[in-house]
Design a protein around this motif. Structure first.
Motif, short mmCIF file in Angstrom:
data_model
loop_
_atom_site.label_atom_id
_atom_site.label_comp_id
_atom_site.label_asym_id
_atom_site.label_seq_id
_atom_site.Cartn_x
_atom_site.Cartn_y
_atom_site.Cartn_z
N ASN A 284 -12.83 1.36 3.19
CA ASN A 284 -13.32 2.51 3.94
C ASN A 284 -12.48 3.77 3.73
O ASN A 284 -12.85 4.85 4.17
CB ASN A 284 -13.46 2.20 5.44
N GLY A 285 -11.34 3.66 3.06
CA GLY A 285 -10.55 4.83 2.70
C GLY A 285 -9.67 5.38 3.81
O GLY A 285 -9.12 6.47 3.66
N LEU A 286 -9.53 4.67 4.90
CA LEU A 286 -8.72 5.16 6.02
C LEU A 286 -7.28 4.66 5.90
O LEU A 286 -7.04 3.52 5.50
CB LEU A 286 -9.29 4.68 7.36
N ASP A 287 -6.36 5.52 6.26
CA ASP A 287 -4.96 5.10 6.35
C ASP A 287 -4.83 4.13 7.52
O ASP A 287 -5.66 4.11 8.43
CB ASP A 287 -4.05 6.30 6.61
N PRO A 288 -3.76 3.32 7.53
CA PRO A 288 -3.55 2.43 8.68
C PRO A 288 -3.41 3.24 9.97
O PRO A 288 -2.71 4.23 9.99
CB PRO A 288 -2.25 1.71 8.35
N PHE A 289 -4.13 2.84 11.00
CA PHE A 289 -4.04 3.56 12.27
C PHE A 289 -3.96 2.61 13.46
O PHE A 289 -3.63 3.02 14.56
CB PHE A 289 -5.22 4.53 12.45
N ARG A 290 -4.23 1.34 13.24
CA ARG A 290 -4.12 0.36 14.32
C ARG A 290 -2.86 -0.46 14.12
O ARG A 290 -2.43 -0.70 13.00
CB ARG A 290 -5.34 -0.57 14.31
N LEU A 291 -2.29 -0.95 15.19
CA LEU A 291 -1.07 -1.74 15.11
C LEU A 291 -1.25 -3.01 14.29
O LEU A 291 -0.32 -3.49 13.67
CB LEU A 291 -0.57 -2.10 16.51
N ASP A 292 -2.47 -3.56 14.28
CA ASP A 292 -2.69 -4.83 13.59
C ASP A 292 -3.36 -4.67 12.22
O ASP A 292 -3.81 -5.64 11.64
CB ASP A 292 -3.50 -5.77 14.47
N ASP A 293 -3.42 -3.47 11.66
CA ASP A 293 -4.06 -3.27 10.35
C ASP A 293 -3.43 -4.12 9.26
O ASP A 293 -4.12 -4.65 8.39
CB ASP A 293 -4.02 -1.80 9.93
N PHE A 294 -2.11 -4.28 9.28
CA PHE A 294 -1.44 -5.09 8.27
C PHE A 294 -1.57 -6.58 8.60
O PHE A 294 -1.81 -7.40 7.72
CB PHE A 294 0.04 -4.69 8.13
N GLU A 295 -1.43 -6.92 9.87
CA GLU A 295 -1.53 -8.31 10.29
C GLU A 295 -2.93 -8.88 10.01
O GLU A 295 -3.07 -10.03 9.59
CB GLU A 295 -1.22 -8.41 11.78
N GLN A 296 -3.95 -8.08 10.22
CA GLN A 296 -5.33 -8.52 10.01
C GLN A 296 -5.74 -8.48 8.54
O GLN A 296 -6.80 -8.96 8.18
CB GLN A 296 -6.29 -7.65 10.83
N GLY A 297 -4.91 -7.86 7.67
CA GLY A 297 -5.21 -7.82 6.25
C GLY A 297 -6.05 -6.64 5.81
O GLY A 297 -6.48 -6.57 4.67
N ARG A 298 -6.33 -5.70 6.74
CA ARG A 298 -7.10 -4.51 6.34
C ARG A 298 -6.31 -3.62 5.41
O ARG A 298 -6.84 -3.03 4.49
CB ARG A 298 -7.54 -3.70 7.57
N CYS A 299 -4.99 -3.56 5.61
CA CYS A 299 -4.11 -2.76 4.76
C CYS A 299 -2.96 -3.64 4.27
O CYS A 299 -2.57 -4.58 4.94
CB CYS A 299 -3.54 -1.58 5.53
N ARG A 300 -2.46 -3.28 3.10
CA ARG A 300 -1.31 -4.00 2.54
C ARG A 300 -0.25 -2.99 2.15
O ARG A 300 -0.56 -1.90 1.68
CB ARG A 300 -1.72 -4.81 1.32
N LEU A 301 1.01 -3.38 2.35
CA LEU A 301 2.16 -2.54 2.00
C LEU A 301 2.88 -3.21 0.84
O LEU A 301 3.20 -4.39 0.89
CB LEU A 301 3.10 -2.40 3.20
N TYR A 302 3.10 -2.44 -0.23
CA TYR A 302 3.78 -2.95 -1.41
C TYR A 302 5.05 -2.14 -1.65
O TYR A 302 5.06 -0.93 -1.48
CB TYR A 302 2.89 -2.83 -2.66
#
Length: 54
Positions: free
Chosen positions: A18-36
């Motif tokens: 969807n092109g959105l930056d992480p904005f929810r606390l669980d975006d990384f935990e839920q797998g919507r965003c990844r940090l490398y």
């Protein structure tokens, strides 16, 4: 983030498409965003063999 000539960098990817930056606390935990973390070897590829300080 401002880019610096460091031997590492960080990248955040949006796995949902969807092109959105992480904005929810669980975006990384839920797998919507990844940090490398890119290490010096990765930075050489990203910068097309430009100098990377070690």
């Amino acid at each position: 983030m401002e880019s610096r000539n460091l031997p590492f960098d960080f990248i955040v990817t949006d796995e949902s498409g969807n092109g959105l930056d992480p904005f929810r606390l669980d975006d990384f935990e839920q797998g919507r965003c990844r940090l490398y973390l890119l290490e010096p070897e990765d930075m050489l590829r990203v910068r097309n063999n430009a100098e990377v300080p070690l």
